[in-house]
Design a protein around this motif. Sequence first.
Motif, PDB file in Angstrom:
ATOM      1  N   CYS A 163       0.820  -1.212   0.000  1.00 55.08           N
ATOM      2  CA  CYS A 163       0.000   0.000   0.000  1.00 55.08           C
ATOM      3  C   CYS A 163       0.853   1.261   0.000  1.00 55.08           C
ATOM      4  O   CYS A 163       0.591   2.210  -0.758  1.00 55.08           O
ATOM      5  CB  CYS A 163      -0.931  -0.001   1.209  1.00 55.08           C
ATOM      6  N   CYS A 164       1.865   1.287   0.826  1.00 55.37           N
ATOM      7  CA  CYS A 164       2.728   2.470   0.869  1.00 55.37           C
ATOM      8  C   CYS A 164       3.390   2.716  -0.485  1.00 55.37           C
ATOM      9  O   CYS A 164       3.391   3.845  -0.997  1.00 55.37           O
ATOM     10  CB  CYS A 164       3.786   2.315   1.955  1.00 55.37           C
ATOM     11  N   ASN A 174       1.206   4.131  -2.931  1.00 48.68           N
ATOM     12  CA  ASN A 174       0.672   5.412  -2.463  1.00 48.68           C
ATOM     13  C   ASN A 174      -0.819   5.327  -2.141  1.00 48.68           C
ATOM     14  O   ASN A 174      -1.598   6.231  -2.457  1.00 48.68           O
ATOM     15  CB  ASN A 174       0.932   6.518  -3.502  1.00 48.68           C
ATOM     16  N   PRO A 231      -3.191   5.147   1.056  1.00 61.25           N
ATOM     17  CA  PRO A 231      -3.346   5.190   2.514  1.00 61.25           C
ATOM     18  C   PRO A 231      -4.195   4.014   3.001  1.00 61.25           C
ATOM     19  O   PRO A 231      -5.068   3.520   2.284  1.00 61.25           O
ATOM     20  CB  PRO A 231      -4.056   6.519   2.759  1.00 61.25           C
ATOM     21  N   GLN A 255       6.732  -0.065  11.508  1.00 60.64           N
ATOM     22  CA  GLN A 255       6.831   1.383  11.670  1.00 60.64           C
ATOM     23  C   GLN A 255       8.277   1.854  11.515  1.00 60.64           C
ATOM     24  O   GLN A 255       8.564   2.834  10.806  1.00 60.64           O
ATOM     25  CB  GLN A 255       6.277   1.788  13.034  1.00 60.64           C
ATOM     26  N   MET A 257       9.585   1.071   7.671  1.00 62.61           N
ATOM     27  CA  MET A 257       8.945   1.901   6.644  1.00 62.61           C
ATOM     28  C   MET A 257       9.414   3.343   6.749  1.00 62.61           C
ATOM     29  O   MET A 257       9.462   4.062   5.735  1.00 62.61           O
ATOM     30  CB  MET A 257       7.423   1.831   6.760  1.00 62.61           C
ATOM     31  N   TYR A 294       8.174   6.626   4.922  1.00 62.44           N
ATOM     32  CA  TYR A 294       6.750   6.547   5.233  1.00 62.44           C
ATOM     33  C   TYR A 294       6.548   6.551   6.743  1.00 62.44           C
ATOM     34  O   TYR A 294       7.145   5.739   7.460  1.00 62.44           O
ATOM     35  CB  TYR A 294       6.131   5.288   4.637  1.00 62.44           C
ATOM     36  N   LEU A 316       4.215   5.672   9.601  1.00 64.88           N
ATOM     37  CA  LEU A 316       3.051   4.886   9.994  1.00 64.88           C
ATOM     38  C   LEU A 316       2.620   5.248  11.412  1.00 64.88           C
ATOM     39  O   LEU A 316       3.443   5.664  12.230  1.00 64.88           O
ATOM     40  CB  LEU A 316       3.353   3.384   9.935  1.00 64.88           C
ATOM     41  N   TRP A 324      -1.638   4.323   7.748  1.00 67.47           N
ATOM     42  CA  TRP A 324      -0.826   5.318   7.046  1.00 67.47           C
ATOM     43  C   TRP A 324      -1.781   6.275   6.357  1.00 67.47           C
ATOM     44  O   TRP A 324      -2.644   5.846   5.589  1.00 67.47           O
ATOM     45  CB  TRP A 324       0.088   4.656   6.018  1.00 67.47           C
ATOM     46  N   ARG A 354       4.670  11.518   4.814  1.00 69.44           N
ATOM     47  CA  ARG A 354       5.999  11.121   4.370  1.00 69.44           C
ATOM     48  C   ARG A 354       7.071  11.766   5.247  1.00 69.44           C
ATOM     49  O   ARG A 354       6.838  12.754   5.958  1.00 69.44           O
ATOM     50  CB  ARG A 354       6.230  11.537   2.906  1.00 69.44           C
TER      51      ARG A 354
END
Length: 411
Positions: A299-300, A303, A305, A326, A329, A334, A336, A346, A350
């Motif tokens: 997902c990250c 892009n 959320p 966390q 990423m 990213y 989280l 998320w 960024r």
Amino acid sequence: MWRSSKKFVILQFKSESMVYKVQAPSTIQVKIQLPSSKSISNRVLILNALSDSPYPIRNLSDSDDTMVLFNALQSSEKDFNVGAAGTSMRFLTAYLAQKPGEWTITGTERMKNRPIGILINALRALGADIEYLEKEGFPPLRIHGQQLQGGEISLDGSISSQYISALMMIAPHLRKGLVLHLEGSLISAPYIRMTMSLMEKFGVKSIWKGQTIRIEPQIYRPVAFLVEGDWSAASYWLQIQALAMERAAVDVIGLEDNSLQGDAKAESLMACLVNQHKSSFHYDFVNEPDLAQTFVVTCCLLNIPFRFSGLQSLRIKETDRMMALQTEMRKLGYELRILSDNVLMWVGERCEPVQKPVIATYEDHRMAMAFAPACLKMKEIRIENPEVVSKSYPNYWFDLKSAGFVIQEES
């Protein structure tokens, strides 16, 4: 393009380097023989032992977790070290509790900090004689095996379905059978249904109504068994397909259409994520917690959320997977958020990414395999202690190479 076929082969390859630098090919066209299901293999090993089966299990997983359990069940030793194999620790503890003899069981330092008190309390209530050798509520254990009385007990169902499965599998050998009342919100229910289905294949009937499971004293019937391919392993190839989009054609071999595995949900979830062009993705992973890392990374990088709930069991896996996600990423840029003990999200936030990030794996196979495909959206990525994949998918790096990924060892 995503396709699956039904064939069964076991490959063997293990990495022993400290860091892998992984780079993606421009296009991917590959056919992958998936490893056998670790979850099914581990349960069938216990059922084979309880039924005194003369049949070898065909297509047994060659993962570290399964081999640890296989070797313990074949051994005449009294002292067992299961390493980092949490399933083996839980299943073997219950199995040895009802087998006459005296045993000790231990594991890695991380294993010595993974709680097992709920299972031990339940086994003691059924008549087991088990003592802690170090910290109360944690391995290592000394087990004085004997036939157990069985009876009626209650168990918190919100911690680990493996406790439930461990008790269910030995239930037919208990003098009074087992009536198990599940308290709280049940997690990983598909794994409990998997255990019930496999027990039925070995001739044992269970009744599950509401929050209660009933299993009468019965005799297991030996059967020849063929283990299907692993849907958890397939999820990483679904991830690769999603990140590479039209640049990838992946064909996987070994999956069953009507699988017992809860992680078969990965295919429809990834299709939903990619094909519907979602602006955000919300999902409760309470029944498929092992898919969470793959979908967080995916997902990250796409892009999208997300808000993922039902993640409470991630706290007691090979590592605290929520904190690990966390932290790692953030290296990729990213931020989280962790909400309570079971929600990870998320919102698109960024941060400055680390130059040449090295992803720590925390002795967790799924951290390595969920993050390696990130190189499809980056120039390259480095994975620390890549050998951890042997816990569930020993051929993972070999298979990535066959798909055209460039993997270089670094110290």
